[in-house]
Design an enzyme around this catalytic site. Structure first.
Site, PDB file in Angstrom:
ATOM      1  N   ILE A 177       0.862  -1.177   0.000  1.00  0.00           N
ATOM      2  CA  ILE A 177       0.000   0.000   0.000  1.00  0.00           C
ATOM      3  C   ILE A 177       0.903   1.234   0.000  1.00  0.00           C
ATOM      4  O   ILE A 177       1.803   1.354   0.830  1.00  0.00           O
ATOM      5  CB  ILE A 177      -0.935   0.014   1.225  1.00  0.00           C
ATOM      6  CG1 ILE A 177      -1.752  -1.296   1.298  1.00  0.00           C
ATOM      7  CG2 ILE A 177      -1.855   1.227   1.161  1.00  0.00           C
ATOM      8  CD1 ILE A 177      -2.642  -1.569   0.105  1.00  0.00           C
ATOM      9  N   LYS A 178       0.653   2.131  -0.946  1.00  0.00           N
ATOM     10  CA  LYS A 178       1.483   3.327  -1.058  1.00  0.00           C
ATOM     11  C   LYS A 178       0.970   4.427  -0.142  1.00  0.00           C
ATOM     12  O   LYS A 178      -0.208   4.788  -0.179  1.00  0.00           O
ATOM     13  CB  LYS A 178       1.501   3.825  -2.505  1.00  0.00           C
ATOM     14  CG  LYS A 178       2.297   2.937  -3.439  1.00  0.00           C
ATOM     15  CD  LYS A 178       2.222   3.418  -4.882  1.00  0.00           C
ATOM     16  CE  LYS A 178       3.249   4.464  -5.167  1.00  0.00           C
ATOM     17  NZ  LYS A 178       3.317   4.765  -6.635  1.00  0.00           N
ATOM     18  N   VAL A 179       1.878   4.950   0.679  1.00  0.00           N
ATOM     19  CA  VAL A 179       1.573   6.039   1.609  1.00  0.00           C
ATOM     20  C   VAL A 179       2.621   7.130   1.398  1.00  0.00           C
ATOM     21  O   VAL A 179       3.819   6.829   1.396  1.00  0.00           O
ATOM     22  CB  VAL A 179       1.617   5.545   3.077  1.00  0.00           C
ATOM     23  CG1 VAL A 179       1.440   6.711   4.048  1.00  0.00           C
ATOM     24  CG2 VAL A 179       0.557   4.480   3.318  1.00  0.00           C
TER      25      VAL A 179
END
Length: 390
Positions: free
Chosen positions: A152-154
């Protein structure tokens, strides 16, 4: 070409993309489109180019949906769902692609013992400065995709940092994006290490945890070069020589010095304790590696940042260029003092790298948010068209 000691021997017949792995670098694809999955192209890239993972962002998805008919089937099915807004419809479209890519990459994930074989999906850019909402959305997307080999890109904003630690502590793989500054990178690495410690304390399995810190490259030179051009207009002859010598050099120097920090952070007693429990380092991932300035070599940002325990995510055009004429060497750790001199000379020229990286981070958040707006508009338009034709 003489190869460095301990590196796989290569010949002219060897695909340079595939040979990167011999230098400890994993090549990922910064692109996603439905036909990559359905045509077998993705499988071929894994076999022939040594592809090890994929990244996506709102802009990539927007082009895939708006500029092709590849998503007509799912858009048609979603057009009758009055309970879904544009964001929910997009997620349905994206999650199908992400799941299918994850399944194709699963053999890489298993063969690499959970080091590679990942595909990334981004939390909404609208949440870049909201910690709790970022955590909630990342958990929701992780559960919805339901694949161990997803990241998941944060974004690595101030508000993103506590979210990164929390999510890693829960066993969620995180790709930290929009990194430009060495000092921010250190905070991101600290969040990762602290998150792993939290996970270990709660009895989690560190062996299956992975993360990358996505450090953006070419955007730095694009901005710095424009600032240098402004200074050149009023510079003396001697000043012009110094200013010109910095053009096209700052992004690579910044990357090399960041990697030096990576090596220090992931060593020593604290890290060794986590490594003994199966912890994997949070690799630096080079993003924005396409060359924007036609005066520069088109594979410059790949060739100059090759080194162990790194990832390079490339758009299709850069992949094709490097496959054709990429040159291989252990470039990332060479001439580090020269990299430091570039940064020192930049400061002497009156350009603050902190101001540069702060602006790029703020601009990056806005660009991704703008792209997300365009993406949602494209989804709305497509579903309305399909709804009328149904």
């Amino acid at each position: 070409m003489t190869q460095p000691t301990g590196v796989l021997e290569t010949s002219k017949a060897t695909n340079p993309l595939k040979a990167l792995l011999g230098y400890g670098q994993s090549m990922w694809l910064d692109y996603i489109r439905r036909d990559l999955i359905t045509s077998g192209s993705l499988k071929r890239m894994i076999e022939e180019d040594g592809l090890r993972g994929m990244t996506s962002n709102p802009s990539i998805f927007e082009k895939a949906i708006a500029e092709s008919s590849l998503y007509d089937d799912i858009v048609q099915a979603l057009s009758s769902r009055r309970d879904l807004d544009a964001t929910a419809r997009f997620e349905q479209i994206a999650i199908r692609d992400i799941q299918d890519v994850a399944d194709i990459l699963r053999p890489v994930y298993q063969q690499s013992e959970f080091r590679d074989g990942y595909v990334s999906l981004e939390v909404s850019p609208f949440l870049a400065n909201r910690t709790k909402e970022t955590i909630d959305e990342a958990r929701r997307l992780w559960k919805a995709v339901n694949r161990q080999n997803v990241m998941i890109k944060v974004p690595g904003t101030a508000e993103g940092l506590p979210a990164i630690r929390q999510l890693i502590g829960e066993g969620i793989n995180i790709n930290v994006t929009l990194l430009f500054a060495q000092e921010v990178y250190e905070k991101v690495a600290e969040a990762y290490i602290a998150g792993l410690e939290d996970l270990a304390t709660s009895g989690g399995d560190l062996k299956k945890m992975a993360g990358v810190a996505s450090f953006f490259i070419s955007r730095i030179d694009t901005l710095v070069d424009s600032m240098l051009d402004d200074k050149l207009k009023t510079a003396t002859d001697s000043q012009q020589t110094a200013l010109k010598s910095l053009k096209g050099k700052v992004a690579i120097a910044n990357g090399k010095l960041t990697y030096q920090r990576y090596q220090k952070l992931f060593s020593g007693p604290r890290w060794e304790g986590l490594a003994a429990k199966g912890g994997q380092t949070q690799r630096v991932l080079w993003a924005s590696t396409s060359t924007k300035n036609p005066a520069y070599r088109d594979v410059m940002y790949v060739e100059e940042l090759i080194g162990p325990d790194t990832v390079d995510t490339m758009p299709p055009a850069t992949i094709e260029a490097f496959r054709d004429h990429g040159q291989l060497r252990n470039s990332l750790t060479e001439n580090v003092p020269a990299a430091q001199k570039v940064m020192d000379d930049l400061a002497k020229a009156g350009i603050s790298i902190k101001e540069v990286t702060d602006k790029l981070t703020a601009d990056g958040v806005k660009l991704f948010a703008d792209a997300f707006h365009k993406l949602l508009a494209a989804v709305d338009k497509s579903t309305q068209q399909k709804g009328k034709s149904a």
